[in-house]
Design an enzyme around this catalytic site. Structure first.
Site, PDB file in Angstrom:
ATOM      1  N   ASN A 126       9.760 -12.331  13.636  1.00 43.05           N
ATOM      2  CA  ASN A 126      10.590 -11.402  12.855  1.00 43.05           C
ATOM      3  C   ASN A 126      11.341 -10.375  13.712  1.00 43.05           C
ATOM      4  O   ASN A 126      12.270  -9.722  13.225  1.00 43.05           O
ATOM      5  CB  ASN A 126       9.756 -10.673  11.785  1.00 43.05           C
ATOM      6  CG  ASN A 126       9.419 -11.548  10.600  1.00 43.05           C
ATOM      7  OD1 ASN A 126       8.406 -11.351   9.926  1.00 43.05           O
ATOM      8  ND2 ASN A 126      10.264 -12.537  10.308  1.00 43.05           N
ATOM      9  N   ASP A 135       7.463 -13.713   0.748  1.00 41.02           N
ATOM     10  CA  ASP A 135       8.819 -14.174   1.008  1.00 41.02           C
ATOM     11  C   ASP A 135       9.751 -13.943  -0.191  1.00 41.02           C
ATOM     12  O   ASP A 135       9.310 -14.005  -1.341  1.00 41.02           O
ATOM     13  CB  ASP A 135       8.781 -15.670   1.359  1.00 41.02           C
ATOM     14  CG  ASP A 135      10.071 -16.138   1.999  1.00 41.02           C
ATOM     15  OD1 ASP A 135      10.844 -15.297   2.492  1.00 41.02           O
ATOM     16  OD2 ASP A 135      10.314 -17.348   1.999  1.00 41.02           O
TER      17      ASP A 135
HETATM   18  C1  FPP Z   1      10.011 -12.011   4.023  1.00 40.30           C
HETATM   19  O1  FPP Z   1      11.099 -11.961   3.107  1.00 40.30           O
HETATM   20  C2  FPP Z   1       9.441 -10.674   4.187  1.00 40.30           C
HETATM   21  C3  FPP Z   1       9.254 -10.008   5.352  1.00 40.30           C
HETATM   22  C4  FPP Z   1       9.639 -10.576   6.659  1.00 40.30           C
HETATM   23  C5  FPP Z   1       8.714  -8.622   5.401  1.00 40.30           C
HETATM   24  C6  FPP Z   1       7.576  -8.310   4.485  1.00 40.30           C
HETATM   25  C7  FPP Z   1       7.307  -6.852   4.532  1.00 40.30           C
HETATM   26  C8  FPP Z   1       7.031  -6.056   3.483  1.00 40.30           C
HETATM   27  C9  FPP Z   1       6.826  -6.557   2.103  1.00 40.30           C
HETATM   28  C10 FPP Z   1       6.964  -4.565   3.657  1.00 40.30           C
HETATM   29  C11 FPP Z   1       5.833  -3.958   4.336  1.00 40.30           C
HETATM   30  C12 FPP Z   1       4.480  -4.538   4.126  1.00 40.30           C
HETATM   31  C13 FPP Z   1       3.357  -3.849   3.768  1.00 40.30           C
HETATM   32  C14 FPP Z   1       2.026  -4.546   3.895  1.00 40.30           C
HETATM   33  C15 FPP Z   1       3.374  -2.462   3.262  1.00 40.30           C
HETATM   34  P1  FPP Z   1      12.573 -12.275   3.611  1.00 40.30           P
HETATM   35  O2  FPP Z   1      13.175 -11.040   4.155  1.00 40.30           O
HETATM   36  O3  FPP Z   1      12.530 -13.428   4.580  1.00 40.30           O
HETATM   37  O4  FPP Z   1      13.319 -12.700   2.281  1.00 40.30           O
HETATM   38  P2  FPP Z   1      14.489 -13.775   2.113  1.00 40.30           P
HETATM   39  O5  FPP Z   1      13.872 -15.125   2.446  1.00 40.30           O
HETATM   40  O6  FPP Z   1      14.873 -13.675   0.680  1.00 40.30           O
HETATM   41  O7  FPP Z   1      15.584 -13.375   3.054  1.00 40.30           O
END
Ligand code: FPP
Length: 246
Positions: free
Chosen positions: A74, A26
């Site tokens: 998501n 996150d």
């Molecule tokens: C949450 O941060 C993150 C995600 C929903 C996506 C995670 C995906 C990756 C790291 C990329 C692909 C994965 C692999 C295994 C190669 P957020 O977007 O909710 O952050 P925020 O809370 O700051 O908005």
């Protein structure tokens, strides 16, 4: 290569490394916003942080590393962001297919893979095939994953056994239930890390996290380097695990 300030790094007890570490990746969006970049740049940095973490944890002797890459919720994000995350996964899988045998990493996927694109399903099938021949750390990528959805699927599968094959409900034990989860045959997480400042589980490994030790930090996922992972493991090593006993 080691990242992070060396003077801040705790000394880890090499004999008490968690067998299974889980992480909610996150804070990617906020990491990008802080730099005036689009959110997708945060996911790209998050993907690099994931690969760096996997290599580092493997070097410490961690046997299982489970990450929350994309939840059943998501899909509600803007189409552009969903596509960017899928694009990063695509790139990661292509690289993994080339390097898995050499790095001896096994890849598994937890989640409902049916709604994914044909291309993604093909890449996943290919990585599963290569995984059969590798014996090193197992990386579980949670993709279109939800803890409640996983539990409902396990319940349905047991209900089918009862209704169709006449299994008595009393035959359902915790072990049998666990065997119907995506995580069948692997131990529960010892340590679950949530960066990004939120203090919740967000539908992640609800059954498996029953006795996990939790580590929450304000550090954003793309900044979770080796030094930050050491802090999480050191916190784990300072805990007394009682599993309900005294
Ligand atoms: C949450 O941060 C993150 C995600 C929903 C996506 C995670 C995906 C990756 C790291 C990329 C692909 C994965 C692999 C295994 C190669 P957020 O977007 O909710 O952050 P925020 O809370 O700051 O908005």
């Amino acid at each position: 290569m080691l990242f992070g300030k060396q003077e801040d790094r705790p000394v880890l007890d090499k004999n008490n490394i968690p067998v299974h570490i889980a992480a909610i990746m996150d804070g990617n969006g906020r990491w990008a916003q802080k730099r005036g970049l689009p959110r997708t740049a945060g996911h790209s940095a998050g993907s690099e942080a994931f690969q760096r973490a996997a290599e580092y944890l493997q070097s410490l002797g961690v046997k299982y590393f489970t990450v929350y890459a994309f939840s059943t919720e998501n899909w509600k994000r803007p189409e552009e962001e969903v596509q960017a995350i899928m694009g990063l996964l695509d790139r990661y899988l292509r690289k993994a297919i080339r390097e898995m045998a050499e790095k001896n990493i096994r890849l598994h996927f937890f989640g409902d893979l049916e709604p994914l694109s044909d291309n993604m399903k093909k890449l996943i099938a290919e990585t599963n095939e290569i995984s059969r021949g590798t014996t090193g750390m197992q990386v579980n990528v949670c993709l279109n994953y939800g803890g409640r959805d996983e539990i409902v699927r396990a319940v349905r599968s047991l209900a089918r056994d009862c209704a169709r094959d006449g299994m008595p409900p009393e035959a359902i034990t915790e072990e049998l239930f666990s065997s119907r989860l995506y995580s069948a045959n692997i131990p529960d997480p010892d340590l679950t890390i949530r960066p990004g400042g939120e203090l919740r589980l967000s539908n992640f490994l609800l059954w498996q996290n029953a006795y996990s030790e939790f580590y929450f930090t304000d550090t954003l996922w793309p900044d979770m380097d080796e030094a930050e992972l050491d802090k999480a493991i050191a916190a784990y090593q300072g805990r007394k695990r009682r599993f309900g006993g005294i």
